[in-house]
Design an enzyme around this catalytic site. Structure first.
Site, PDB file in Angstrom:
ATOM      1  CB  THR A 137      38.865  53.702  24.301  1.00 45.70           C
ATOM      2  OG1 THR A 137      40.133  53.057  24.436  1.00 45.70           O
ATOM      3  CG2 THR A 137      38.559  53.937  22.828  1.00 45.70           C
ATOM      4  CB  ALA A 138      34.063  55.113  25.657  1.00 44.45           C
ATOM      5  N   GLY A 189      42.467  51.377  27.935  1.00 41.33           N
ATOM      6  CA  GLY A 189      41.345  50.653  28.511  1.00 41.33           C
ATOM      7  C   GLY A 189      40.051  50.985  27.779  1.00 41.33           C
ATOM      8  CB  CYS A 190      36.842  49.177  27.536  1.00 43.06           C
ATOM      9  SG  CYS A 190      36.643  48.678  29.255  1.00 43.06           S
ATOM     10  CE1 TYR A 191      32.536  51.877  31.616  1.00 39.71           C
ATOM     11  CE2 TYR A 191      34.055  50.603  32.949  1.00 39.71           C
ATOM     12  CZ  TYR A 191      32.769  50.883  32.537  1.00 39.71           C
ATOM     13  OH  TYR A 191      31.713  50.163  33.059  1.00 39.71           O
TER      14      TYR A 191
END
Lengths: 345, 345, 345, 345
Positions: free
Chosen positions: A152-153, A148-150
C-alpha cells in the site's frame, strides 16, 4: 449491515472492530475463531470490555450465508483460500486482508509464501483493494484482495510515476521501515520487548512476500516485467510504516512538475495527502488514521527521484483500507467510520 | 596521560568520559567549557556524581600546552578550526570529533555546512580517523579528524568493495537510520519525547553534511569523483545507527566471495565483525560498544549488493573511535578502555 | 453547535479537535491563539492537514459572543481567569481545562500554583467537571472547571470509599505514574527524547498542584479536612496515567464487597469500568479513549486497600472529559463523539 | 581466577559476562547450560561474537571442583538448591542470583514461591549478599544469596532508618516500578513489544516473591516482625528500577538530619550515592552501572518520609552486585570490573 470477521484474535481483527464500532451503517458484528469459540473477545482483549463482549463463533458457510453481508478475513496466509470458493456461491461480499488473493499466479504465491493458495481462476476474480487507485474495480467486486501494508505505502508512492518516460522503472529500490505490530500477535524472541526496544534491524532481505505484490502492479501499469529491490526493516515502535523509494531519473523533469503530477493523480482522494516540499512525512502524523502522506524530492546531483510514503500499517495498511473498500462496495461515503484525525501526540 | 575535552556538556564529551575513566593510561581529565566554567560536570550530568566532579575550566592554548597530552574537541561545527592552528604549535595531540577537518576542500565544507572552516593547508594536515582502515596514517598524525557517525558506518561498509570491478561505484544509494542522540543535547520540537516517540521520519534528503565526507573517501579510493544518494532517517531510540547500502553488481560474483573479501579486509581488526549470512546485524548488538557489524547480501534477481552496517553512533561513530585513535597515536593496545561487551539487552 | 478553543497549539487543544471533528452536533470550530493568529493549525500540526486548515483567530469577548456556543480553554495556569468574568456576561458555555477554577479558595490556588486566579465568587460559580460523579451539577452550569488528569484518575478511585466507615480517610497515599504528554508541548531537558527514553523518575514530591484539587473533593465528601500524600512519577511513554492508591482498612470488609460498591457507584456510567479481580488495568487498555478502568485489592496481611486506576491523561484526563461535559450541558448522548474503542495495540 | 556461570542463556548470565570480561583478575569463564550444551554462547547472543565464543558445557560437581573458583547461579527458582549441598563439599565459592537461599525459613519460601528449596540448615549457611550493608559477613562466606532486584533497591532505602525511633516500621508502603528485563528472556504476551510499548501496569499486588525477602531483613534489624505493602509495576523500558517508599514519621525529625544519617550510613560505600534535596534520582542516571542513588523527602503536611531509590535491575539488582560480592570474597578492590560510569544518554 451485518459484518463478520474471521481470525478474531489478531491485530487486524481488533482494528476492524475499532472502526466498525464507529461506523453508522454497521448493526451487528460476528467474530469467527476456530481456537476460541465461545470466548468473549473482551477476555482476549480486555480493552474491548463493555464495547464488544459477544462470544466468538464457529465459522461455517451456512452461518455466513444466513447472517453476514460482508465478511472480513484477518487470517494468516493460506487460510482464506480454503473458504472463498464456497463463500462465492453465496451473496456475501468478501474482503480478504491476507495475501491469498493478491497475486495472479499461484506459482508465484508458492515461490514466495512457501504455501499454496487458490487456483488462478479464483485469483482472477479478486479485485485488488488499493482503494485510492482502483475504486471502480472495487465497487463491482464480490471478492477483494486487501493490499499488504508495504505494498500500500509503496504502490501509492510509485504508481503516479511508474509509467512516465522520465524515470527508469527497472531502477527502483524500496527501503521500508515498519513498527512491530506488522509482525502480529504471535510471540517471538525478536519481538520480546527487552530485545526489540532500542533496536533496529533489517530482515528478509530480498525475500519478503510483499515483493511480488508490488512488482505485479508496477508491471501491469507499465506492461513490462518490473523487478524491484525491497528491503524491510523493523524499528522500535508499535505502529507505522515509512517507505523510502529511489528511482533513477532519465530525463529533465522538475520536482515541482512531479509533485503536480502526484497532486493531480490523487485529486479527490481524501486519504492521500501530497506534502509540500518543506514538510517531510512522519509516521506519527498518520498514527491511528487511514491517511497516506507522500513526499517527493528530486536530487539533482545524482539524478534520482526520492519518494517518501507513510501510513499506519494497521489502518491504511490493513483494516482501515478494508473498511474503505467496504464503503466503496456499498456506495457509502468512502470515509464513513474512518473519519478520524490521526492521534497526536 | 593527561587528557582534555573541549565542549564538556555535549553527549560526545560525556561518552568520552565514560571510556576515559575506564582507561588504564589516563591520569587526569580536564574539561573545558565556555558557558559553564567553574561548574562541576556532575551538576550538569548527575549520573557522573562521585565519578567526575571536577569543575569545568576555561580553554586557553597556554593551559593546554602546560597540562594536556591529548585534547579532544567535542564541539559544534566551526569551533575547533579556530583553535587548531595555535594548538598545532604546541606538542599536544588533537582529536577533533567535529566535522571541521574532515573535508579536504574548504569550499566543499562551506557548501554543505553553510559555515567556514580552516584553510586547505590545515585541512591537509589532518589524518582521517577511520581507525579500522587508516591506522598507519593515524599513528603519525598530530591532528585527527574523527569521522562522522554515518560516514563511519557507511565507509566501513563500502571501502572493501568500492574499487572492485564487479560493482558500479556511481550506483550507490545509502539509506541511514539513526537514534536521536545523534542530534545532540539541544532541544527541538522534533526531539521532544512526546513527538519523537512512536515516530519515524526522513530528514535532510539530499542535503546532509555527511554526504561529502563519504564521497571524499570513496573518491580517493577509486580515483574518480563518486556521487552517492544519502538519505538519513531518525527512528525512536536513543543510540544506534543502521545503514543500508545498495550497489549495482556489474559482473558475476558470488555473495560468498564478497563476504570473504570483507573478512580479509578486516582481518585483525578487533572492532569490525563480518556477520555470517544467517545473522542479520541489529543496532542493539553493538549498543554502548565500539563494534561495527557488517552483513552482505547479493540479490540475484536484481543484481544488487546490499550491505548492512550497524554501530553505536556515540561510540564507534564518535567517542569510542576517538579513544581508539588516541590508543593508536600512543601505541597502546588499540582496545584499551574500549574492551567492553555491548550492553544487552 | 459552534465551538471555540483557546490555546490552539497545545496538546489539549489538538485532542479536542480530534473528538470535535468526529462529533455529529459540531458545525464550526474556531481556534484562538495569541501567538499564532492567522496561521492555519495544520502548519503547526501537519497531521491535521486537510482535516482542519482554518487559521487561528484573535480572542475577543465580542467574537465569542457572536460566534461561539461552547468555549474551551486549553491554556496554561492563570490565563482563563482573566477572561471568564467578562465571558460569563454572555450566553457562552465555558469549559476550562486549566486549573484556574478547580479550587474553591484563591489562597490555596496561590499557595500551590504560585500565581493568582479569580476571586472566590467566581470560583464558586464553577461546577467541577468530574463527569462520572457530578453529572447533575454539570448539566446546569455555565462554567465548568474540567478536572486535572491525576485528580480524575484518583478521585474516580477514591470517591466510592472515602466516606465509608471501613477505611481511614487520613491514611491515603497516592502514587502516580504518567506519560510525558502531561508535561505539554514546551521543550525541556527532562523531556528531550534522548534523556527521557529508558528513564523513570519522581518529580514534585509533596508539592504537585493537583494535590489540593484531590483533597478538596475528598474533604467535601467526608466533611473533614483530608490530607493525602501524592507523589507523581514520569515514565517513558507518551500517553496514559496509572495511579496506585493505598488506604488503611480499619474494619473487616471483603474485597468482593468493596468491588460491588464500586460497581454500584458507577452503574450506568459508560466510561468507568470496574475490572474483575484477575484482570489488572493497563494504560494501553484505555489508550486514546475516554475510559477509566478501576481495580480493587484488599491485602489481608497488612489491612490495606489498594486501588489502581488508569486513564488516558489527554482524554479522560483532559479533552475527552471536556467533550463529555459539553454533551452533558447540551443534553446530548454523553458518548457522542467519544464512542471510540481504545487504540490497541 | 576461574569462574563458572550456570544458566548461561538468561539475562543475568549475559550481564555477568559483560563485567567478567572487563575484570582484571578473571582468566577463564565456563558457561554451564543443560539445554544448550556444545552451543557457543555467541550463537544465542550474537552481540558476544568474538568476545565469548566458547561452547556451553554440562554442569557436574566434578567439573566445578576441578576447574572453578567461583560459581554463579543465574537460574530460575528451585534450581540452585539442588546443587548447592554437594558443591559446598568442594572449595568452590558459590554466588546464587536466584531466590533459593535468600529466606531463612523453607516454609516461607514455599508459601511465596510455590516451590520447595533447601532445608533450613543450608539456608542458614548462606550470607545475604547486600554488599553495601553486610560486607563483613560476605567476606567470610562460601555461599552467597545474592539479593533480588526490588529488595536491593528497597533495603538500601529502608535499612538506614528502619530501627530509628522517629518512624513507624509497620507503616511501610513500597511502590516499585521496573523495566521489563526483570521478567527475563522467556516470552509472554505481556512482554510482547507491541503490547508492552506505551503501557504501564501493576502486577502481583500483595503476592510478589520479593516481599518476604524485604520483610526478613527489616525484621532482623528491628527484632520485630515487620510487614510491608509491596506493589510492583512494569513500565516501558528495558532496564532500571525506581522504588518509592512511604514511611510514617512519628516524632519531629528534620529532612536534613535523615539525609545526614543516610550519608553516614553509606560512608565509604562507592556504589551508594545519597542525592542532595534538589536532585531527584532517575533510573537513567544509573543505567548499566552498579550505583544505587537514594533521595529523601519529609512531607511535613502529612508527616511522612518518602524515600526514592534507583538501580539498574540487572546490575546492582543482580549481576553487578554479584561481582561486587566476588570481589569482597577475594579481598579485591570492591569496584574491580565494575568501575564503569552509567551509560548516558
Amino acid at each position: 449491515m451485518n459484518v463478520g470477521i474471521v481470525g478474531g484474535t489478531g491485530y487486524g481483527a481488533v482494528e476492524l472492530m475499532r472502526f466498525l464500532t464507529n461506523h453508522q451503517a454497521v448493526e451487528n458484528i460476528h467474530l469467527y475463531s476456530q481456537s476460541k469459540q465461545g470466548t468473549p473477545i473482551s477476555e482476549v482483549y480486555p480493552h474491548l470490555a463493555s464495547i464488544i463482549d459477544n462470544p466468538m463463533e464457529e465459522l461455517t458457510v451456512e452461518h455466513v450465508a444466513e447472517h453476514i453481508d460482508v465478511l472480513f478475513f484477518a487470517t494468516p496466509p493460506a487460510v482464506s483460500h480454503q473458504w472463498v470458493p464456497a463463500l462465492l456461491e453465496t451473496d456475501v461480499k468478501i474482503i480478504d486482508l491476507s495475501g491469498d488473493f493478491r497475486l495472479s499466479d499461484p506459482a508465484v504465491y508458492e515461490a514466495w509464501y512457501k504455501k499454496t493458495t487458490a487456483s488462478e481462476a479464483y485469483l482472477k476474480q479478486a479485485a485488488f483493494g488499493l482503494a485510492d487507485v482502483y475504486p471502480e474495480k472495487i465497487k463491482h467486486a464480490q471478492l477483494i484482495a486487501n493490499p499488504g501494508c508495504y505494498p500500500t505505502a509503496t504502490l501509492l508512492g510509485l504508481l503516479p510515476v511508474i509509467d512516465q518516460d522520465f524515470i527508469d522503472p527497472q531502477s527502483i529500490i524500496v527501503d521500508g521501515k515498519t513498527g512491530v505490530s506488522g509482525a502480529g500477535r504471535s510471540l517471538s524472541q525478536g519481538m520480546h520487548y527487552a530485545e526489540m526496544n532500542e533496536n533496529t534491524r533489517a530482515y528478509a532481505i530480498g525475500t519478503h512476500k510483499h515483493t511480488p505484490e508490488i512488482e505485479r502492479f508496477l508491471s501491469e501499469k507499465t506492461e513490462k516485467s518490473i523487478y524491484i529491490n525491497f528491503t524491510p526493516h523493523v524499528v522500535p515502535m508499535t505502529r507505522g510504516i515509512l517507505v523510502t523509494m529511489y528511482v533513477n531519473v532519465t530525463k529533465n523533469v522538475s520536482e515541482a512538475a512531479i509533485r503536480e503530477r502526484f497532486i493531480s493523480f490523487y485529486q479527490d482522494r481524501t486519504f492521500v495527502r501530497v506534502k509540500p516540499s518543506h514538510s517531510l512525512p512522519e509516521t506519527k502524523q498518520v498514527y491511528g488514521s487511514n491517511y497516506c502522506d507522500l513526499h517527493i524530492t528530486v536530487d539533482e546531483r545524482t539524478k534520482r527521484l526520492i519518494i517518501v510514503s507513510v501510513i499506519d500499517n494497521l489502518v491504511k495498511g490493513a483494516s482501515g483500507q478494508a473498511i474503505q473498500n467496504m464503503n466503496l462496495i456499498y456506495d457509502l461515503d468512502e470515509t464513513e467510520g474512518l473519519n478520524l484525525s490521526p492521534l497526536y501526540p
